[in-house]
Design an enzyme around this catalytic site. Structure first.
Site, PDB file in Angstrom:
ATOM      1  CG  ASN A 162      -1.873  -1.214   1.164  1.00 19.57           C
ATOM      2  OD1 ASN A 162      -1.881  -1.973   0.193  1.00 19.57           O
ATOM      3  ND2 ASN A 162      -2.635  -1.422   2.225  1.00 19.57           N
ATOM      4  CB  THR A 182     -16.320  37.877 -30.466  1.00 20.86           C
ATOM      5  OG1 THR A 182     -17.138  38.764 -31.211  1.00 20.86           O
ATOM      6  CG2 THR A 182     -15.080  38.631 -30.000  1.00 20.86           C
ATOM      7  CG  HIS A 183     -20.415  35.993 -30.583  1.00 22.40           C
ATOM      8  ND1 HIS A 183     -21.209  35.564 -29.552  1.00 22.40           N
ATOM      9  CD2 HIS A 183     -19.921  37.200 -30.191  1.00 22.40           C
ATOM     10  CE1 HIS A 183     -21.219  36.474 -28.591  1.00 22.40           C
ATOM     11  NE2 HIS A 183     -20.431  37.475 -28.952  1.00 22.40           N
ATOM     12  CB  SER A 221     -11.635  10.759 -48.883  1.00 23.00           C
ATOM     13  OG  SER A 221     -12.734   9.955 -49.251  1.00 23.00           O
ATOM     14  CE  LYS A 254     -12.985  15.980 -47.738  1.00 18.71           C
ATOM     15  NZ  LYS A 254     -13.979  15.189 -46.996  1.00 18.71           N
ATOM     16  CD  GLU A 302     -11.172  15.689 -38.799  1.00 14.26           C
ATOM     17  OE1 GLU A 302     -12.311  15.976 -39.151  1.00 14.26           O
ATOM     18  OE2 GLU A 302     -10.461  14.878 -39.425  1.00 14.26           O
ATOM     19  CE  LYS A 350      -0.766   1.132  -9.437  1.00 15.90           C
ATOM     20  NZ  LYS A 350      -2.143   1.023  -8.970  1.00 15.90           N
TER      21      LYS A 350
HETATM   22  N1  ARG Z   1      -1.419  -3.637  -7.107  1.00 16.38           N
HETATM   23  C1  ARG Z   1      -2.025  -2.875  -6.065  1.00 16.38           C
HETATM   24  C2  ARG Z   1      -2.385  -1.472  -6.552  1.00 16.38           C
HETATM   25  O1  ARG Z   1      -2.003  -1.105  -7.581  1.00 16.38           O
HETATM   26  C3  ARG Z   1      -1.128  -2.695  -4.899  1.00 16.38           C
HETATM   27  C4  ARG Z   1      -1.251  -3.803  -3.984  1.00 16.38           C
HETATM   28  C5  ARG Z   1      -1.963  -3.552  -2.751  1.00 16.38           C
HETATM   29  N2  ARG Z   1      -2.766  -4.706  -2.609  1.00 16.38           N
HETATM   30  C6  ARG Z   1      -3.243  -5.147  -1.472  1.00 16.38           C
HETATM   31  N3  ARG Z   1      -3.919  -6.244  -1.572  1.00 16.38           N
HETATM   32  N4  ARG Z   1      -3.068  -4.585  -0.329  1.00 16.38           N
HETATM   33  O2  ARG Z   1      -3.051  -0.743  -5.878  1.00 16.38           O
END
Ligand code: ARG
Length: 472
Positions: free
Chosen positions: A121, A166-167, A288, A294, A301, A336
């Site tokens: 953690n 503007t607009h 295109s 085109k 975009e 992540k």
């Molecule tokens: N892979 C987990 C994360 O990205 C971290 C691990 C913590 N997992 C746990 N069972 N205490 O948050």
């Protein structure tokens, strides 16, 4: 009920398997595993572990020989992963457990000491903070490159006058360089936002353990110093459950994308036949599959489109966090992919944006021509009257009537004779129409922040200086 068989847990490869009678189901393993994306944090994880080993040495959990052994092995693992010789496995859940497993495989029982006092953690939060601090610097570097490209184009086209809108209706003449410098300013603020995001990542959570702190007297200050953090977290429960720093980064990215999307939108509009203000290079346009004539602004975009993706990531992390009780919850693993894809997206966008605008041809004649039509200097004429003592509201009305007159008789303001002007106001004199050229119009916006050429030149000069000091 299944009977617990003593020693059965040894069959499982999981580091946490001690209290379990059965191994994790394959389906649950693949559902929970994150190593296929958090492998991206392997460097941070290993560097963190090396510094952590030193701290354990100071705390007398490791002796010198053990510490050395761990650090040397970690170095080899780092090299192995970097060279693609070591592959991480889903079976060990995440990057942290994979590396620990590799360490134990290499050096045996000594490797099992590394996790003393640490939890995944505080470990994962430390990794992610290290990663984002570095990415914030990289992103800022790419923003600077885009700003430099903008300054180059602004300088090369310093005299070009275009309609300001503007607009999306023609409003007043401006210098193209002034318009471009507006985007420079937005990007300046973006850099400030990334600097702030980096500051909020710059707090070391390590030493918070799973949530309560840890029994080992870790020297957190020197650990922070070793890992390049300027502060340590003040509350272990907050430290393991805080993802504000990730939200700050993705939020800075969302605002950056909003700016780039607006710019992309203008590039798309300006490259139409209707506007004709620029011609995109063939290298940055696509065709295109059906219409042979085109030439499409797909890059711009897609930049506009990818803004939605980054906004989505911001909303995803905010939503993941909103209902979580203290402290760590596995939900947080969902941060992540959002963070990584945000980083990939903004870096790719900044890079291609710079290439695209560098290769774009400015159609200055068309810009100038457009600035001539549509009564863009009507406000200047009103200010001429203001200069001659007419109250602005009165002057506004007089020029409004003149515009209506011109529209009816299909002519431009500058072709009006003094006699015609005088029919609308006595305050007009022989020099009134001098105020009507677009050149005079921009020159007269001569105050800080205005579009007068000398002001814009100063702004560009200041910006150049600012960028070089930023880089030094
Ligand atoms: N892979 C987990 C994360 O990205 C971290 C691990 C913590 N997992 C746990 N069972 N205490 O948050």
């Amino acid at each position: 009920m299944a009977k617990r068989v003593v020693g059965n847990s040894r069959k499982s490869k999981k580091a946490w398997s001690g209290r379990f009678s059965h191994p994790l189901a394959k389906s649950a393993e693949s559902f929970t595993s994150s190593v296929h994306y958090d492998v991206r944090l392997y460097k941070q994880d290993i560097v963190q572990s090396m510094a952590y080993a030193q701290t354990l040495l100071k705390a007398r959990i490791l002796n010198v020989a053990e510490c050395k052994k761990i650090i040397n092995a970690l170095q080899l693992i780092l090299k192995g992963i970097a060279e693609g010789k070591i592959k991480l496995s889903r079976e060990y859940e995440d990057v942290h457990m994979n590396i620990e497993h590799l360490l134990i495989e290499k050096i045996g029982d000594v490797g099992k000491k590394l996790h003393s006092g640490r939890s995944r953690n505080d470990q994962v939060s430390t990794d992610l903070r290290m990663y984002l601090k570095n990415e914030a610097t990289e992103v800022s570097g790419l923003i600077v490159k885009l700003q430099e490209a903008l300054l180059d184009i602004a300088e090369e086209n310093i005299k070009v006058i275009m309609p300001g809108y503007t607009h999306l209706q023609r409003a007043q003449p401006v210098l193209l360089s002034h318009h471009l410098m507006a985007f420079y300013e937005m990007l300046e603020r973006d850099k400030e936002r990334f600097a702030k995001a980096s500051e909020s990542a710059d707090v070391l959570p390590l030493g918070s353990g799973a949530l309560a702190g840890t029994n080992i007297k870790l020297d957190r200050d020197s650990l922070a110093y070793e890992l390049g953090f300027s502060k340590i977290s003040k509350n272990s429960m907050d430290a393991v459950s805080d993802r504000d720093f990730a939200i700050d980064f993705v939020s800075a990215a969302a605002v950056l994308m909003m700016h780039l999307s607006r710019f992309a939108e203008e590039i798309i509009i300006w490259s139409t036949r209707e506007f004709g203000f620029l011609t995109l290079s063939d290298k940055f346009s696509t065709g295109s599959s059906i219409m042979p004539q085109k030439k499409n602004p797909d890059i711009a975009e897609l930049i506009r489109g990818k803004t939605g993706r980054v906004y989505g990531h911001l909303m995803a992390i905010l939503t993941v966090m909103k209902g979580l009780p203290l402290a760590y919850n596995r939900d947080m693993q969902e941060d992540k992919e959002a963070v990584f894809d945000t980083v990939d997206t903004i870096k790719a966008v900044l890079d291609i944006f710079e290439q695209m605008i560098k290769s774009t041809k400015i159609e200055s004649e068309q810009m100038e021509k457009s600035a001539q039509k549509g009564f863009l200097t009507a406000t200047d004429l009103a200010y001429y009257l203001v200069g001659r003592g007419v109250p602005f509201r009165e002057a506004h009305k007089v020029v409004g009537e003149l515009v209506a007159y011109c529209e009816e008789s299909n002519m431009e303001l500058e072709y009006l004779s003094l006699k015609q002007l005088k029919q609308f106001s006595d305050a007009f004199t022989y020099d009134a129409t001098r105020y009507l050229s677009t050149k005079n119009s921009v020159a007269n916006k001569d105050l800080p922040g205005g579009t007068a050429p000398n002001r814009v030149k100063d702004a560009i000069k200041r910006a150049r200086k600012n960028l070089t000091t930023h880089k030094a």
